[in-house]
Design an enzyme around this catalytic site. Structure first.
Site, PDB file in Angstrom:
ATOM      1  N   ASP A   1       0.829  -1.205   0.000  1.00 47.24           N
ATOM      2  CA  ASP A   1       0.000   0.000   0.000  1.00 47.24           C
ATOM      3  C   ASP A   1       0.873   1.267   0.000  1.00 47.24           C
ATOM      4  O   ASP A   1       2.095   1.212   0.273  1.00 47.24           O
ATOM      5  CB  ASP A   1      -0.896  -0.036   1.249  1.00 47.24           C
ATOM      6  CG  ASP A   1      -2.231   0.676   1.044  1.00 47.24           C
ATOM      7  OD1 ASP A   1      -2.358   1.457   0.092  1.00 47.24           O
ATOM      8  OD2 ASP A   1      -3.132   0.451   1.868  1.00 47.24           O
TER       9      ASP A   1
ATOM     10  N   ASP B   1     -10.699   2.226  -3.362  1.00 43.15           N
ATOM     11  CA  ASP B   1     -11.269   1.898  -2.051  1.00 43.15           C
ATOM     12  C   ASP B   1     -12.786   1.954  -2.088  1.00 43.15           C
ATOM     13  O   ASP B   1     -13.452   1.567  -1.122  1.00 43.15           O
ATOM     14  CB  ASP B   1     -10.760   2.881  -0.986  1.00 43.15           C
ATOM     15  CG  ASP B   1      -9.393   2.475  -0.460  1.00 43.15           C
ATOM     16  OD1 ASP B   1      -8.962   1.342  -0.730  1.00 43.15           O
ATOM     17  OD2 ASP B   1      -8.758   3.297   0.235  1.00 43.15           O
TER      18      ASP B   1
END
Ligand code: DGJ
Length: 740
Positions: free
Chosen positions: A480, A550
C-alpha cells in the site's frame, strides 16, 4: 525506393519488421495492424511520417512537402511560414530539442554550463540491435546526444519508445525536461482525446474532450502516479470512432512517479502527444559522460474502435508487461480483513474469519493493516514491521498454519514507503523522510514519506521485507501507499542533485520490488495506493494485481471497472464483495448484486463474515463456485462493452469471451427500473458466428421465456437476449458454451 529489411521477427501469429536501410533516410516499423515511419529531411531533422493502419511494403513515405531526389525518398524540411513562424517552429520533429524557435512542448530542454539554452537535434546515426531500432540524434554543435529506441510487437503492433540523453561535454549540463517520446498525428480538427481521471474512491472516470490548440495536460505532480489523471491516452475521431469501429491511437507511460502527458494541436493543425517525467520541480544535472534514461512509453493503433484498442492493449499488457505473461495463474479468490476488522486484527479474530472464508471457497486469506508495531489506528506504527505481540501473542505462525490447514494461502498488508512520526523507525531515523531542514513536515494520514532515493533507506526496506517473507510462509503482499508528497527535499545530496529524487525514488521502488521477487519467486504482490492511486505500466511490470479503488460500492464499481479496463486488463483488477450499506455512499444492495459486480474482476470478499447469516454463506458459496467456472474467461479473455455502465444509464451489459471463443459470459446489470421499461435486448459480441453455443444462467436458474437453450454464435449476436430484470440494483449473467 530501395529498402533493406534489417530486422524481422515473429510473434505468435504475426511478423514484425524494422526497415532501416543502410545510408537510408527512412525508418519504418511494421507490426500487426500498424505501420510507423520516420524520415530524415534534407536539413538533417528526424521527422515523423506516419502512424496508423498498415501500409503496403514499398509504399511511398513522404512528408507533406516532399521532393523526390532519387533513391531513397528525401523528406524536405519546410521553410519559414512567416516572420512569426520560423522554420524551427514549424518543422515537425520526431523528438525536438528546446531551441531554434520551437514553440511546442519539446522532447528535451537543457541548459549548458555556459548558459546556452539552445538545443537543436539532428540525425546522427542509426542501428538495429536485436529487435530494437536505435536512432541517435546530436546537437548541431554541442557534444550532447539523444538516443531514441523503438520496438514494435509483432502480435499487437504496440510500439515501445524511450529516450536517453548523454552529456559528452567536459562540463555538467542540466536537463530540465525529458520526454520518453513525442507522437504526431496528421492535421485534422476532429480528434477527440479520451482519458481517465478521478480522486480517492472515485478513480477511473472517463472523460473525452476535443483536441484543440489549447493544450490538454494529463499529469501528476504528487511524486507517484496519483488518483488524478492516469498516464494513459486514447485518441479517436469525432463521429467516426465508436466502441466497435474507427481509428484509435492510444498509449500509456510505464512510470509510477510524477509524469506529464500533453496533447494538443500546433498552429498548423497537427497533433502532438508528448509524455515523460514531469518537468515540475524536476531537474537532473548530467555530469560529464553521464546518461539519463526515460521510462518506456507504449503506444498502439487500432481501427476497431475503443473496444478494439483496449482488447489489443490488454493482450499486449498480459503478454509483455505483467509478471508471468500469458501463462500467469489467474487471480485466486481472496478474503481481505480491512473493511471487516480495520486495525482490530487479532489471532483469534482472524482465525474465525479464515474458517468462514474457507467455507465459501476462498483461496487466499489476507490480513490487512493493523498486525504490526503499535498499529491500533493510523496514528502509529508505520515503519515498524514486526508483529504486534498483543494481537498475535505467538507471532503470525499459528494463524498462517491455520490458514494453510483450511486450504488457503496467506497474504499480508504492508506500506513500506511510509512512516508514522510515532514509530521506532522515525525516532531512530528522522532524517530518512522527504524533508527540507528547518521546514514543516506536512503529514498525510499522520504519516511521512520515506525517501527511497536514499540507498540506505532502500536497503533497509528490502532487508525488512526480505526477512518478513523469509521468516513467514507468506504467499502474497498487499503493498500500500497512502499519501502524496509534500516538501520533497533530499538534503543529504548536493543542491544540483536534489531534484533527482523524483526519478531515483521510483527507480529504487522498482529495485526493491524486483529484488524481492527475485529472492522469493513464488511471492505475489498487489499494488495499492489508497485504492487506485498508483496504477501504471511501470508498477504493473512488478505486481501481479492492483487494487483499483477503495470505493467498493458495487454500482459505482461497475463504472470504476469500465474506466479501469479502457487502459488496463481485467487480469490484474481486483474487486471485493463488501458489506451493505456500503461505507462509500451508504447504498444498500443485495449480496447477489454485489457478487455479480465483483465477479467481473478478480473476485475478493471483504465483508465482515462474523455478521453473515447462514443464507449469506449459501449465496456466497454458490457465486464463488460459479465464478471459478468463468474466471479464466473474465480475467484473461477478451472484454466487449455492450452497454457501458455510465452515469444516467439505467442498465449496463459487459461481455467476456475466452481467447479460444469456447466460452462467453455476458453480465446484465440493472441500476434502476424506469417507467415499467421494456428494454432492448443486449447483443453478445465476440462469439464465433459459425459455431453453436449452449446458453445457461450463471449460478443456475431458468432461462428467460423465449430464449432457446442452444443456437449459433450468429443467432446470439444478431438476436440478442435479455433477462426480465426488475427493481433496482439487480443483475444476472448468461454463460455461452461452444458445443462441438
Ligand atoms: C488503503 C487501502 O486502499 C485499503 O484497502 C486498506 O488497505 C487501507 N489502506 C489500510 O490502511
Amino acid at each position: 525506393m530501395a529498402s533493406a529489411v534489417v530486422a524481422a521477427f515473429s510473434g505468435v501469429d504475426a511478423q514484425a519488421k524494422v526497415t532501416a536501410p543502410a545510408g537510408a533516410r527512412i525508418f519504418r516499423l511494421d507490426g500487426a495492424g500498424v505501420t510507423y515511419a520516420m524520415g530524415v529531411d534534407d536539413k538533417g531533422y528526424l521527422q515523423p511520417l506516419y502512424w496508423g493502419a498498415p501500409l503496403a511494403p514499398g509504399d511511398p513515405l513522404v512528408s507533406t512537402d516532399p521532393v523526390k531526389t532519387g533513391d531513397p525518398v528525401l523528406v524536405k524540411a519546410p521553410g519559414e511560414l512567416s516572420g512569426f513562424d520560423p522554420a524551427g517552429s514549424v518543422t515537425l520533429q520526431e523528438y525536438p530539442g528546446q531551441g531554434e524557435g520551437l514553440v511546442n512542448d519539446p522532447g528535451i530542454k537543457t541548459i549548458f554550463a555556459d548558459g546556452n539554452r539552445d538545443l537543436v537535434l539532428k540525425y546522427k546515426s542509426h542501428s538495429v540491435r536485436g529487435e530494437t531500432l536505435v536512432i541517435e540524434l546530436a546537437d548541431i554543435n554541442r557534444p550532447l546526444t539523444v538516443t531514441l529506441r523503438y520496438t514494435i510487437d509483432p502480435d499487437t503492433g504496440v510500439l515501445a519508445r524511450s529516450a536517453s540523453v548523454r552529456n559528452g561535454d567536459s562540463r555538467p549540463v542540466r536537463v530540465d525536461q525529458i520526454a520518453s517520446a513525442v507522437f504526431t498525428l496528421p492535421v485534422s480538427d476532429d480528434y477527440r482525446l479520451h482519458y481517465l481521471t478521478g480522486r480517492h474512491a472515485a478513480e477511473w472516470t472517463k472523460k473525452d474532450v476535443a483536441i484543440t490548440p489549447a493544450l490538454t495536460v494529463l499529469e501528476s505532480r504528487r511524486g507517484s502516479t496519483g488518483h488524478g489523471n492516469n498516464p494513459y491516452f486514447a485518441i479517436g475521431k469525432d463521429g467516426v470512432t465508436s466502441e466497435d469501429a474507427g481509428p484509435v491511437w492510444y498509449g500509456a507511460l510505464a512510470w509510477s512517479g510524477s509524469f506529464r502527458v500533453s496533447v494538443g494541436q500546433d498552429n498548423l493543425g497537427r497533433i502532438r502527444i508528448m509524455g515523460g517525467y514531469n518537468p515540475y520541480d524536476f531537474s537532473w544535472t548530467l555530469k560529464p559522460g553521464e546518461t539519463l534514461d526515460t521510462p518506456v512509453f507504449y503506444a498502439g493503433y487500432s481501427n476497431a474502435g475503443m473496444g478494439g484498442a483496449s482488447r489489443t492493449f490488454h493482450k499486449f499488457e498480459i503478454a509483455h508487461i505483467l509478471p508471468g505473461g500469458e501463462k500467469a495463474k489467474p487471480r485466486p479468490v481472496v478474503y481481505n480483513s480491512w473493511e471487516a476488522t480495520a486495525f482490530d486484527v487479532t489471532e483469534i479474530g482472524q482465525e474465525a474469519l479464515a474458517e468462514k472464508a474457507a467455507r465459501i471457497g476462498v483461496e487466499r486469506f489476507v490480513v490487512d493493516d493493523g498486525w504490526f508495531g503499535a498499529r491500533n489506528s493510523d496514528k502509529a506504527g508505520l515503519g515498524d514491521w514486526t508483529v504486534n505481540r498483543t494481537k498475535f501473542p505467538n507471532g503470525l505462525k499459528p494463524l498462517i498454519d491455520k490458514v494453510h490447514t483450511l486450504g488457503m494461502d496467506f497474504g499480508l498488508w504492508v506500506e513500506p514507503e511510509m512512516v508514522n512520526v510515532d514509530s521506532d523507525l522515525y525516532r531512530a531515523h528522522p532524517d530518512w523522510v522527504l524533508n527540507y531542514p528547518g521546514r514543516p513536515r506536512t503529514e498525510g494520514r499522520n504519516q511521512l514519506v520515506l525517501n527511497l532515493a536514499r540507498t540506505d533507506v532502500r536497503d533497509h526496506l528490502l532487508g525488512v521485507l526480505d526477512k518478513l517473507v523469509a521468516e513467514n510462509d507468506i504467499a502474497f503482499l498487499k503493498w500500500d501507499y497512502n499519501r502524496n508528497w509534500t516538501e520533497a527535499g533530499w538534503p543529504q545530496v548536493a543542491v544540483q542533485d536534489q531534484q533527482r529524487v523524483y526519478v531515483e525514488y521510483v527507480r529504487n521502488l522498482y529495485y526493491i520490488l524486483s529484488e524481492l521477487r527475485r529472492r522469493h519467486p513464488k511471492l505475489e504482490i498487489e499494488g495499492c495506493s489508497g485504492g487506485g492511486g498508483r496504477v501504471d505500466l511501470g508498477i504493473l511490470g512488478l505486481t501481479d494485481e492492483v487494487w483499483p479503488s477503495d470505493n467498493t460500492d458495487p454500482a459505482d464499481r461497475l463504472m470504476i471497472q469500465d474506466g479501469f479496463t479502457q487502459a488496463y486488463p481485467v487480469a490484474v483488477m481486483m474487486a471485493w464483495v463488501t458489506d451493505s450499506p456500503n461505507w462509500a455512499n451508504t447504498r444498500t444492495t443485495s449480496l447477489d448484486y454485489r457478487f455479480l459486480s465483483s465477479m467481473q474482476g478478480g473476485l475478493g470478499i471483504g465483508a465482515n463474515l462474523d455478521k453473515w447469516k447462514d443464507e449469506d454463506f449459501t449465496t456466497a458459496s454458490k457465486w464463488v463456485a460459479a465464478y471459478k467456472t468463468i474466471r479464466q474467461t473474465v480475467q484473461r479473455g477478451q472484454l466487449y462493452r455492450i452497454d457501458p455502465p455510465v452515469r444516467d444509464n439505467a442498465s449496463s451489459a459487459t461481455m467476456y469471451v475466452s481467447q479460444d471463443k469456447r466460452q462467453g459470459v455476458m453480465f446484465q446489470m440493472l441500476h434502476s427500473s424506469m417507467w415499467r421499461d421494456n428494454p432492448a435486448p443486449n447483443h453478445p459480441k465476440g462469439l464465433d458466428p459459425a459455431r453453436s453455443y449452449a446458453v445457461s444462467v450463471l449460478g443456475g436458474g431458468a432461462l428467460p421465456d423465449g430464449v432457446p437453450a442452444r443456437a449459433s454464435g450468429a443467432y446470439w449476436m444478431e438476436r440478442g437476449l435479455r433477462a426480465p430484470l426488475k427493481g433496482d440494483f439487480v443483475g444476472t449473467a448468461f454463460v455461452f458454451e461452444m458445443k462441438d
